[in-house]
Motif scaffolding. Structure first.
Motif, PDB file in Angstrom:
ATOM      1  N   HIS A 216       0.975  -1.204  -0.051  1.00 41.39           N
ATOM      2  CA  HIS A 216      -0.025  -0.015   0.016  1.00 41.39           C
ATOM      3  C   HIS A 216       0.848   1.234  -0.050  1.00 41.39           C
ATOM      4  N   ASN A 217       1.982   1.160   0.729  1.00 40.95           N
ATOM      5  CA  ASN A 217       2.645   2.441   0.806  1.00 40.95           C
ATOM      6  C   ASN A 217       3.563   2.632  -0.423  1.00 40.95           C
ATOM      7  N   SER A 218       4.030   1.401  -0.921  1.00 43.26           N
ATOM      8  CA  SER A 218       4.853   1.591  -2.086  1.00 43.26           C
ATOM      9  C   SER A 218       3.966   2.100  -3.138  1.00 43.26           C
ATOM     10  N   LEU A 219       2.742   1.915  -3.387  1.00 40.23           N
ATOM     11  CA  LEU A 219       1.762   2.259  -4.539  1.00 40.23           C
ATOM     12  C   LEU A 219       1.380   3.806  -4.235  1.00 40.23           C
ATOM     13  N   LYS A 220       1.438   4.232  -2.771  1.00 39.57           N
ATOM     14  CA  LYS A 220       0.994   5.445  -2.607  1.00 39.57           C
ATOM     15  C   LYS A 220       2.146   6.397  -3.114  1.00 39.57           C
ATOM     16  N   ILE A 221       3.205   5.879  -2.923  1.00 37.56           N
ATOM     17  CA  ILE A 221       4.463   6.895  -3.734  1.00 37.56           C
ATOM     18  C   ILE A 221       4.876   6.500  -4.858  1.00 37.56           C
ATOM     19  N   LYS A 222       3.827   5.950  -5.407  1.00 40.52           N
ATOM     20  CA  LYS A 222       3.805   5.835  -6.996  1.00 40.52           C
ATOM     21  C   LYS A 222       5.165   4.803  -7.613  1.00 40.52           C
TER      22      LYS A 222
END
Length: 931
Positions: A671-677
């Protein structure tokens, strides 16, 4: 049981597939002659922009500070062109949307299942009728129009399928790719003489398919900054391409431009069903042959969009999506696509009245051609005695229409000619639909008769084999042979009747199915007579009361498909069950826990449905809670200190607990990785897939004692379920499992309460010690309640996690731990798995209930079948193919869901037996084997 289940599965698959044959079959016919307007067209070329997944409101509405989201397109519709809303149909997927836009007909619902990229049926399109078409965009859409084209004049330029990544830094790059390639294409044509002259021909189409908006909508939702930024980028791209093309052709004023979308998108980033957010798409048309904006003082529409969008004074021209194909065809003067059912929207055209009237007449003739072919097809396959033609369009009526229209055009009464053409088009479309649904009543009745017969047969099997209501009646040989021949001859007559009419093979299945089903029922007539005398000797009041309670229960289940809160009401009634039946007196603690858990579970159907924002802290909480519960359970197991406590068994549990912890970590980090693209980390993807594969294996290594095996099933399923969760639904399996656990205990108390058997010790109960057949007891009225509980819990397992009774109740974000590149079948499979996990929990608990209450699993399962079939029959009659697209989509979804649940329950029954009884033996070091 396997034979019975196989037959049941087959019968139910027929019931499920039948609705597509009866209500939603392909409308295509072949063999028409192309129709073209005999006058010179206003445009030489057409540029079609399709912004995939763009909602009408997202494009037209103003930002919070009152500026337009797409300034160039806004200025076009205010100063240069015409605009409106294009109404799409169910299913709102890219493939049917593009077929409606470019070929002018609506694909049947089943086309979605046939895949996205291929052509399940050959069809004609505006691209095929053009002289040249160049197209740029997604490999999912472009090839299907090139494949269907005759000769080789449709050229496609696609990016790689891997580019469609929901986890990518920005999907808008898909659109930038298209714009850049169009620019370099035109630049290269200046030095390529063949290409240059081809581009200067007439009847040329340029198609730009822009997938970025759709991909950003799936990944970030339509209300996100990314989706809205992408609209701005598309607006700039359209502006650049339009001026580039005008300059290339020396501003000759012979180019028409159309911008529209294939479908919209729900607030939670999915599409497929009939919600207005999915079916309302924008349409802006400008350039050669197109009307300028028309100022008006007031317009009447059922929605309030004009006010919201500040467009009250500009005439809004709404069309159906299929109307865009004839509009494109008449703008560049190509024949209307052969299968098109669109009506030319004349208000968009800025041409002579004669051109409008002639175009409308061409449109009418083209649709009438399809009507004639459809009629002759039906006539050939129906006995002349039984054929009832469509009266309003008899041969003489058609000639009348043609004469009148030609006369009006010659007398220059163009408006009258146009309105007559519209009448003729509507009649032809009604006629097409009349012949398309010609066999509907007859097929629907066949299926309904089979349905009722099958349910009756199952009830008879239950009564005959599993209760004491009937005594065995000796079979009358003579009568049964007569019966057999009677039904066989009925089957022969039906087959002969279908053969003469050369019906499709599926008709044979639907029409012949009632014969064996009812034969099986009628064969049991002595049982029915015997039963009737027995029932009359019972208390009439009791029997009627019991029936009423059953019907009420089933109606609540049916109601829950429309209003999820019905499940909450049901669960609150369940909470009071121990009190109503005096069970609480003998088991106070269990009854209290049961009541509390029922109330807890009753909260879930009231929670927001799909489309909520992801709530990762809740997923973490679910993971931690699972581990906490595991520690307590393990501690209590070790305390009970049985000698078998083998290190190997403990190891299995620790692996499973570790797996749950790992899954929780993967969800957070993805989730965090996708959040920061930064996309989906490869390590996380590997862990996710390995968890999916290995968690069932770990489960089968655990001991088969009742509680330990069920507990192991929970841990195993939770580790996969957490990876597929985005919010509160992660807590659902825990609450559900708690209730199932208490349910198994409560059923023991109920057995004792009704004096049916002694209470077996649950703690030492082993799934593998198969029970002695002689120990199986007969069914009791209370067993109907048990089965009803099971069906109720299965329905709760579906709706409790925020699913809605619709085929678009999926949130693509659920699968991001496994993959982010668009792959419909892989994503669909994972989403199905997510739906199935709570089902497996309920099925395993039901298996435990059957075994511990000394029933053969077949008898309770048959009652479950009856309950779910009665529900399915409700929805079979509720299916409709008229009305708003929301209603149609919902009615299909409901029937497909309830049938799938029934088929699923049969499969689950087998799966639950496997999960509870099988154990993989690991090679052990120590000699003494623990049981």
């Amino acid at each position: 049981i396997p034979v019975f289940i196989l037959v049941g599965l087959l019968v139910h698959c027929v019931f499920l597939v039948s609705i597509f044959d009866i209500y939603f079959s392909s409308p295509l016919v072949h063999g028409m002659t192309p129709q073209q307007t005999p006058l010179p067209p206003p445009a030489k070329r057409l540029v079609l922009f399709v912004a995939d997944g763009l909602r009408a409101d997202s494009l037209y509405e103003l930002d919070s500070n009152g500026t337009a989201r797409a300034p160039y397109l806004r200025s076009i519709l205010e100063n240069n062109g015409s605009w409106g809303i294009s109404h799409t149909r169910v299913p709102t997927e890219s493939r049917p949307g593009h077929v409606a836009l470019i070929a002018g007909f609506y694909e049947d619902v089943s086309a979605v299942a046939k895949g996205w990229k291929e052509n399940p049926v050959e069809f004609d399109s505006v691209f095929n009728e053009s002289k040249y078409t160049w197209s740029w965009g997604s490999p999912d859409i472009l090839p299907m129009f090139a494949k269907g084209a005759t000769g080789d004049h449709v050229y496609t330029f696609c990016y790689a399928a891997e580019s469609e990544d929901f986890g990518a830094e920005d999907a808008a790059k898909l659109d930038i790719w298209v714009f850049d390639h169009v620019k370099s294409f035109f630049n290269s044509s200046r030095s390529n003489q063949t290409l240059f002259s081809a581009l200067n021909e007439e009847k040329v189409v340029l198609f730009l398919h822009l997938l970025g908006i759709d991909t950003n909508g799936h990944a970030h939702r339509p209300n996100s900054r990314e989706y809205q930024e992408n609209i701005k980028q598309v607006d700039e791209g359209v502006k650049e391409i339009a001026s580039l093309i005008d300059n290339f052709y020396g501003n000759d004023g012979k180019t028409a431009f159309i911008l529209t979308s294939d479908h919209g998108m729900t607030d939670w980033g999915s599409h497929g069903a009939g919600h207005p957010s999915e079916t309302l798409t924008p349409l802006i048309v400008w350039g050669a042959g197109v009307n300028y904006p028309q100022k008006v003082t007031s317009q009447v529409f059922e929605d309030n969009f004009l006010k919201e969008w500040k467009l009250e004074n500009l005439k809004r021209l709404d069309v159906n999506q299929a109307d865009i194909a004839p509009l494109m065809a008449s703008l560049i003067g190509v024949p209307f696509p052969l299968n098109s059912v669109g009506t030319l929207p004349l208000e968009y055209l800025n041409t002579s009245a004669l051109f409008k009237a002639e175009s409308m007449f061409t449109n009418a003739v083209q649709i009438l051609e399809q009507f004639k072919v459809k009629m002759s097809q039906k006539q050939e396959t129906t006995l002349s005695v039984l054929f009832t033609p469509f009266k309003p369009l008899s041969a003489s009526e058609q000639i009348n229409f043609f004469k009148k229209i030609r006369l009006y055009i010659e007398q220059q009464k163009y408006d009258e000619a146009v309105s007559l053409c519209k009448t003729l088009i509507n009649l032809a479309l009604d006629g097409l639909s009349y012949y398309h649904t010609y066999d509907r009543l007859f097929l629907g009745l066949s299926i309904a008769v089979s349905f009722v017969g099958w349910t009756t047969y199952v009830i008879l099997v239950i009564i005959k084999a599993h209760t004491n209501l009937t005594k065995t009646v000796p079979a009358n040989k003579k009568k049964s042979t007569v019966l057999f021949y009677g039904f066989a001859s009925a089957g022969m007559i039906i087959t002969f009747f279908l053969l003469i009419q050369t019906c499709p093979w599926t008709y044979y299945i639907y029409c012949l199915l009632p014969v064996p089903v009812w034969y099986a029922v009628v064969k049991e007539i002595p049982v029915i007579q015997d039963l009737a005398t027995n029932v009359l000797s019972l208390h009439i009041g009791q029997s009627v009361g019991f029936l009423l309670v059953c019907i009420l229960g089933i109606e609540i289940l049916v109601f829950s498909f429309f209003y999820r809160s019905a499940l909450t009401v049901g669960l609150l009634v369940f909470a009071g069950w121990p009190v109503m039946t005096q069970l609480w007196i003998q088991a106070k603690t269990k009854a209290l826990i049961w009541t509390l858990l029922c109330v807890l579970l009753a909260i879930f159907p009231l929670m927001p449905v799909v489309g909520r924002e992801p709530n990762i802290p809740l997923v973490i909480a679910a993971g931690l809670l699972t581990i906490l519960i595991s520690f307590f359970s393990l501690a209590s197991l070790c305390k009970s200190g049985k000698k078998y406590r083998d290190n190997e068994d403990l190891k299995v549990y620790f692996y499973q607990m570790f797996s749950v912890a790992l899954s929780t970590y993967v969800v957070v980090s993805t989730h965090n990785s996708l959040k920061i693209k930064q996309g989906l980390p490869v390590m996380n993807q590997i862990i996710s897939w390995m968890t999916l594969v290995f968690s069932p294996v770990l489960l089968l290594l655990s001991p088969t004692f009742l509680f330990e095996r069920l507990f192991s099933i929970l841990l195993s399923l939770m580790s996969t379920y957490l990876l597929l969760s985005t919010g509160y639904e992660a807590l659902f399996p825990l609450a559900l499992f708690g209730l199932m656990f208490v349910w198994i205990n409560m059923e023991q108390e109920a057995l004792q309460h009704y004096g049916l058997s002694l209470k077996p010790k649950l703690a030492v109960f082993n799934f593998t010690s198969t029970m002695d057949i002689t120990q199986f007891r007969q069914l009791h009225l209370d067993d109907v309640r048990r089965s009803f509980f099971f069906v109720f819990f299965i329905v709760t397992a579906f709706f409790g996690t925020g699913n809605i009774a619709s085929i678009n109740s999926f949130d693509p974000a659920s699968v991001y731990c496994f993959l982010t590149v668009f792959s419909p079948f892989m994503m669909g499979g994972l989403l199905l798995l997510k739906v199935a996990i709570p089902f497996v929990l309920v099925s395993c608990a039901f298996e435990a209930v059957q075994v511990t209450t000394q029933l053969s699993s077949k008898s309770l399962f048959l009652i479950v079948l009856v309950i779910s079939d009665i529900m399915a029959l409700h929805f079979f009659f509720l299916v409709k193919d008229y009305g708003s697209w929301l209603d149609i989509g919902t009615s299909i979804s409901h029937y497909v869901l309830v049938m799938s649940l029934t088929i699923f329950m049969m499969v689950m029954n087998g799966l639950a037996q496997l999960l509870t009884t099988q154990r993989l033996g690991l090679p052990r070091r120590n000699k003494h084997h623990s049981m």
